[in-house]
Write a protein that holds these residues in place. Structure first.
Motif, short mmCIF file in Angstrom:
data_model
loop_
_atom_site.label_atom_id
_atom_site.label_comp_id
_atom_site.label_asym_id
_atom_site.label_seq_id
_atom_site.Cartn_x
_atom_site.Cartn_y
_atom_site.Cartn_z
N ALA A 25 0.83 -1.21 0.00
CA ALA A 25 0.00 0.00 0.00
C ALA A 25 0.86 1.25 0.00
CB ALA A 25 -0.93 0.00 1.22
N LEU A 26 1.98 1.22 0.71
CA LEU A 26 2.89 2.37 0.73
C LEU A 26 3.54 2.57 -0.64
CD1 LEU A 26 4.56 1.83 4.22
CD2 LEU A 26 3.29 3.87 3.52
N VAL A 27 3.93 1.48 -1.29
CA VAL A 27 4.53 1.57 -2.62
C VAL A 27 3.53 2.15 -3.60
CG1 VAL A 27 5.45 0.24 -4.57
CG2 VAL A 27 6.21 -0.28 -2.24
N ALA A 28 2.29 1.64 -3.58
CA ALA A 28 1.25 2.14 -4.48
C ALA A 28 0.94 3.61 -4.20
CB ALA A 28 -0.01 1.30 -4.35
N ALA A 29 0.92 3.96 -2.93
CA ALA A 29 0.65 5.35 -2.56
C ALA A 29 1.76 6.27 -3.03
CB ALA A 29 0.47 5.47 -1.05
N ALA A 30 3.00 5.81 -2.95
CA ALA A 30 4.12 6.64 -3.42
C ALA A 30 3.99 6.91 -4.91
CB ALA A 30 5.45 5.94 -3.13
N GLU A 31 3.59 5.91 -5.69
CA GLU A 31 3.38 6.11 -7.12
C GLU A 31 2.29 7.14 -7.37
OE1 GLU A 31 2.42 2.37 -8.86
OE2 GLU A 31 4.08 1.33 -7.87
N THR A 32 1.19 6.98 -6.65
CA THR A 32 0.04 7.87 -6.84
C THR A 32 0.38 9.31 -6.49
OG1 THR A 32 -1.51 6.06 -6.38
CG2 THR A 32 -2.34 8.31 -6.16
N VAL A 33 1.04 9.51 -5.35
CA VAL A 33 1.39 10.86 -4.91
C VAL A 33 2.40 11.49 -5.84
CG1 VAL A 33 2.43 12.22 -3.05
CG2 VAL A 33 0.80 10.40 -2.50
N LEU A 34 3.38 10.70 -6.27
CA LEU A 34 4.40 11.22 -7.19
C LEU A 34 3.76 11.67 -8.50
CD1 LEU A 34 7.46 11.67 -7.60
CD2 LEU A 34 7.55 9.38 -8.61
N ALA A 35 2.80 10.87 -9.01
CA ALA A 35 2.12 11.23 -10.25
C ALA A 35 1.27 12.47 -10.09
CB ALA A 35 1.26 10.06 -10.73
N ARG A 36 0.64 12.61 -8.94
CA ARG A 36 -0.29 13.72 -8.72
C ARG A 36 0.40 15.00 -8.28
NH1 ARG A 36 -3.62 11.58 -4.72
NH2 ARG A 36 -2.32 12.55 -3.14
N GLU A 37 1.41 14.89 -7.41
CA GLU A 37 2.02 16.07 -6.79
C GLU A 37 3.41 16.40 -7.32
OE1 GLU A 37 0.16 17.75 -4.87
OE2 GLU A 37 -1.42 16.30 -4.40
N GLY A 38 4.03 15.46 -8.04
CA GLY A 38 5.40 15.69 -8.46
C GLY A 38 6.37 15.42 -7.33
N VAL A 39 7.66 15.52 -7.65
CA VAL A 39 8.68 15.23 -6.65
C VAL A 39 8.58 16.16 -5.45
CG1 VAL A 39 11.18 15.19 -6.22
CG2 VAL A 39 10.27 14.27 -8.36
N GLY A 40 8.32 17.43 -5.69
CA GLY A 40 8.26 18.41 -4.61
C GLY A 40 7.16 18.15 -3.61
N GLY A 41 6.07 17.53 -4.04
CA GLY A 41 4.94 17.27 -3.15
C GLY A 41 4.90 15.87 -2.59
N THR A 42 5.93 15.08 -2.89
CA THR A 42 5.95 13.70 -2.43
C THR A 42 6.69 13.62 -1.10
OG1 THR A 42 5.90 12.90 -4.71
CG2 THR A 42 6.58 11.33 -3.04
N SER A 43 5.94 13.62 -0.02
CA SER A 43 6.50 13.60 1.32
C SER A 43 6.01 12.38 2.08
CB SER A 43 6.09 14.86 2.08
OG SER A 43 4.68 14.88 2.26
N VAL A 44 6.64 12.12 3.22
CA VAL A 44 6.21 11.02 4.08
C VAL A 44 4.75 11.19 4.47
CG1 VAL A 44 6.51 9.96 6.34
CG2 VAL A 44 8.52 10.54 4.97
N ARG A 45 4.38 12.40 4.88
CA ARG A 45 3.01 12.66 5.32
C ARG A 45 2.01 12.44 4.20
NH1 ARG A 45 1.09 14.88 9.72
NH2 ARG A 45 3.18 15.55 10.37
N ALA A 46 2.33 12.93 2.99
CA ALA A 46 1.41 12.79 1.87
C ALA A 46 1.24 11.32 1.47
CB ALA A 46 1.91 13.60 0.68
N ILE A 47 2.34 10.59 1.45
CA ILE A 47 2.27 9.17 1.08
C ILE A 47 1.48 8.38 2.11
CG2 ILE A 47 3.64 7.07 0.77
CD1 ILE A 47 5.87 8.88 -0.38
N CYS A 48 1.75 8.61 3.37
CA CYS A 48 1.07 7.86 4.42
C CYS A 48 -0.42 8.20 4.48
CB CYS A 48 1.73 8.11 5.77
SG CYS A 48 3.38 7.36 5.89
N ALA A 49 -0.75 9.45 4.21
CA ALA A 49 -2.17 9.82 4.15
C ALA A 49 -2.86 9.11 3.00
CB ALA A 49 -2.30 11.34 4.01
#
Length: 203
Positions: A25-49
């Protein structure tokens, strides 16, 4: 280039699940957040949320956010490889047909996906600054070219190394343009261009 899983809707409550499920779930969330927010918006908090887990859980499975993004890059590469292998299984016995099917699989789902493009741009942007990402990138493309060289040799090509490099670049370029603006040309046109390019290396 070498899909991104669509993240489920954000869950407000944290969940308790088996370790492997939480890691995936964390791996999938990292992909999703990276696609949506870009590198600058990909944080621990955003991924875990996105994953619906507490921020502290990430460090239980990964050394940090960089380690998690690297795992996501590997996961995306594995899904692409599986799609290409599946195309080979249905291509039939003729070497040229197998070569074309392997390459043209990039112009169909799940590889042809705007979400994949968004995440891939993020991955690519880290290749030059993160050694682990560079290692994954190099290994992934080396494996792809090696498989391609085998298919080229079976189809009758002689300079398989140069052909593999050229065809890899052609596929990446066509894939990128298709994802960015599919109004310019479609998958069938991309396949036709690729087929002509293959013929030039097999002449």
């Amino acid at each position: 280039m070498r899909g991104v899983t669509e993240g489920a809707s954000r869950r407000a409550a944290f969940t308790r699940e088996a370790p492997d499920v939480r890691r995936q779930a964390l791996v999938a969330a990292a992909e999703t957040v990276l696609a949506r927010e870009g590198v600058g918006g990909t944080s621990v908090r955003a991924i875990c949320a996105e994953a619906g887990v507490s921020p502290g859980l990430l460090r239980h499975y990964f050394a940090g956010v960089d380690d998690l993004i690297a795992a996501a890059y590997e996961a995306v590469g594995q899904r692409i490889d599986a799609a290409l292998d599946a195309a080979l299984e249905t291509a039939g016995p003729l070497p040229r047909d197998r070569l074309l099917a392997y390459l043209a699989a990039s112009f169909a789902p799940p590889v042809l996906d705007e979400r994949l493009l968004a995440a891939w741009i993020g991955f690519w942007s880290l290749v030059k600054t993160k050694p682990r990402m560079a290692e994954i990138h190099a290994a992934s493309y080396a494996d792809f070219r090696a498989r391609l060289e085998t298919l080229l040799a079976e189809a009758g090509a002689t300079d398989t190394r140069a052909a593999a490099i050229a065809l890899t670049a052609t596929v990446d370029g066509l894939w990128l343009e298709l994802c960015l603006d599919p109004r310019t040309f479609g998958p069938e046109a991309a396949r036709a261009i690729l087929e002509r390019t293959i013929r030039s290396w097999l002449a």
